[in-house]
Write a protein that holds these residues in place. Sequence first.
Motif, mmCIF file in Angstrom:
data_model
loop_
_atom_site.group_PDB
_atom_site.id
_atom_site.type_symbol
_atom_site.label_atom_id
_atom_site.label_comp_id
_atom_site.label_asym_id
_atom_site.label_seq_id
_atom_site.Cartn_x
_atom_site.Cartn_y
_atom_site.Cartn_z
ATOM 1 N N ILE A 153 0.688 -1.238 -0.108
ATOM 2 C CA ILE A 153 0.070 -0.081 -0.121
ATOM 3 C C ILE A 153 0.759 1.279 0.012
ATOM 4 N N ILE A 154 0.533 2.276 -1.025
ATOM 5 C CA ILE A 154 1.404 3.406 -1.080
ATOM 6 C C ILE A 154 0.525 4.481 -0.302
ATOM 7 N N PHE A 155 -0.504 4.728 -0.636
ATOM 8 C CA PHE A 155 -1.351 5.628 0.323
ATOM 9 C C PHE A 155 -3.035 5.191 -0.010
ATOM 10 N N VAL A 156 -3.736 6.083 0.767
ATOM 11 C CA VAL A 156 -5.205 5.531 0.512
ATOM 12 C C VAL A 156 -5.875 6.868 0.518
ATOM 13 N N GLU A 157 -6.867 7.220 -0.382
ATOM 14 C CA GLU A 157 -7.796 8.427 -0.186
ATOM 15 C C GLU A 157 -8.991 7.984 -0.327
ATOM 16 N N ARG A 161 -18.172 8.460 -0.120
ATOM 17 C CA ARG A 161 -18.214 7.022 0.419
ATOM 18 C C ARG A 161 -17.480 5.936 -0.544
ATOM 19 N N THR A 162 -16.530 6.703 -1.057
ATOM 20 C CA THR A 162 -15.605 5.728 -2.074
ATOM 21 C C THR A 162 -14.272 5.773 -1.452
ATOM 22 N N SER A 163 -13.576 4.734 -1.449
ATOM 23 C CA SER A 163 -12.122 4.687 -0.961
ATOM 24 C C SER A 163 -11.359 4.206 -2.230
ATOM 25 N N ILE A 164 -10.097 4.641 -2.244
ATOM 26 C CA ILE A 164 -9.321 4.313 -3.190
ATOM 27 C C ILE A 164 -7.825 3.920 -2.351
ATOM 28 N N VAL A 200 -1.044 7.581 4.483
ATOM 29 C CA VAL A 200 0.058 7.325 3.770
ATOM 30 C C VAL A 200 1.025 6.465 4.132
ATOM 31 N N ASN A 201 1.856 5.540 3.124
ATOM 32 C CA ASN A 201 2.685 4.910 3.827
ATOM 33 C C ASN A 201 4.144 5.705 3.861
ATOM 34 N N ILE A 202 4.590 5.713 5.065
ATOM 35 C CA ILE A 202 5.895 6.431 5.394
ATOM 36 C C ILE A 202 7.229 6.084 4.513
ATOM 37 N N LYS A 203 7.138 4.801 4.104
ATOM 38 C CA LYS A 203 8.122 3.970 3.360
ATOM 39 C C LYS A 203 8.180 4.595 1.963
ATOM 40 N N THR A 227 -0.542 11.970 -5.814
ATOM 41 C CA THR A 227 -0.041 12.715 -4.692
ATOM 42 C C THR A 227 -1.177 12.551 -3.760
ATOM 43 N N ALA A 228 -0.761 13.017 -2.414
ATOM 44 C CA ALA A 228 -1.735 13.009 -1.268
ATOM 45 C C ALA A 228 -1.509 14.418 -0.768
ATOM 46 N N LEU A 229 -2.329 14.647 0.342
ATOM 47 C CA LEU A 229 -2.290 15.850 1.152
ATOM 48 C C LEU A 229 -2.055 15.535 2.618
#
Length: 252
Positions: A153-157, A161-164, A200-203, A227-229
């Motif tokens: 897992i790199i990151f989740v947003e 009602r929707t998760s990616i 987010v995955n710190i790695k 990208t993530a925030l």
Amino acid sequence: MYNILILEDDHIQLKTLSEIIKQLGDMYQVYEATNTTEAFKIASQNAIDLFYVDINLKNESGFKFALEIRKIKRYRLNWIVFVTIYKEYMLSAFKKIHCYDYIIKPYNKKQIQRMTELLMSDGRAQVAVTEINEKFIIVPIKNIEVKIFVNEIIFVEVFIRTSIIHTTNGSFTIDYLSLKKLNSMINDKNILQSHRSYLVNIKYISKIEKTNNKTSYKIYFYNTDKTALLGNNYKKRIMERFNNVVDEEING
């Protein structure tokens, strides 16, 4: 001698794949089946080391065959490689039954031969145990229970009602699963909340930059251009962990 079973209901494709493997040498015994009944019979009469299974059988399910094979004690850890014409969700979905990989038709001779030799090498048993012991979550995607390994897992947003879930194997969309619930399921020290809508995955973080909004930052990752925030409320913890990871990489 390695025993390999091919389940493929297209006779031309079956013979093509069989011949590709036979060209590797006499140490590979190839068994051919055009339906699941034949395949189960062969698997019961011979100790199969590796299965090549067509996922899109005309009147049957290669995926269901693999699930049933996994119920047999002697085949709990043996390698399964799926043959398919579809790419979407394949790798992560099939990890549910500890599938090694999948190959896309038409066959690539070198890819198949390289994969076969790799899986039949002396290290195959240890690799299998390592994969199975890795931490994972199972989420519903398009009526399929998909197994996603946490370290991929790199990151989740999350949007309404929707998760990616963005992973090294692609992105997976899940309906009606909150960020709080996902965070609880993942429960990993390297995956932290960075914003009310992001984990987010710190790695995998490559850099963090300030945005035009004075209260937020943008997080960039390895393995994806997405990208993530980073919200101001989460900044201190994320920055500390990110800097620690960078220091560890520099100092070995």
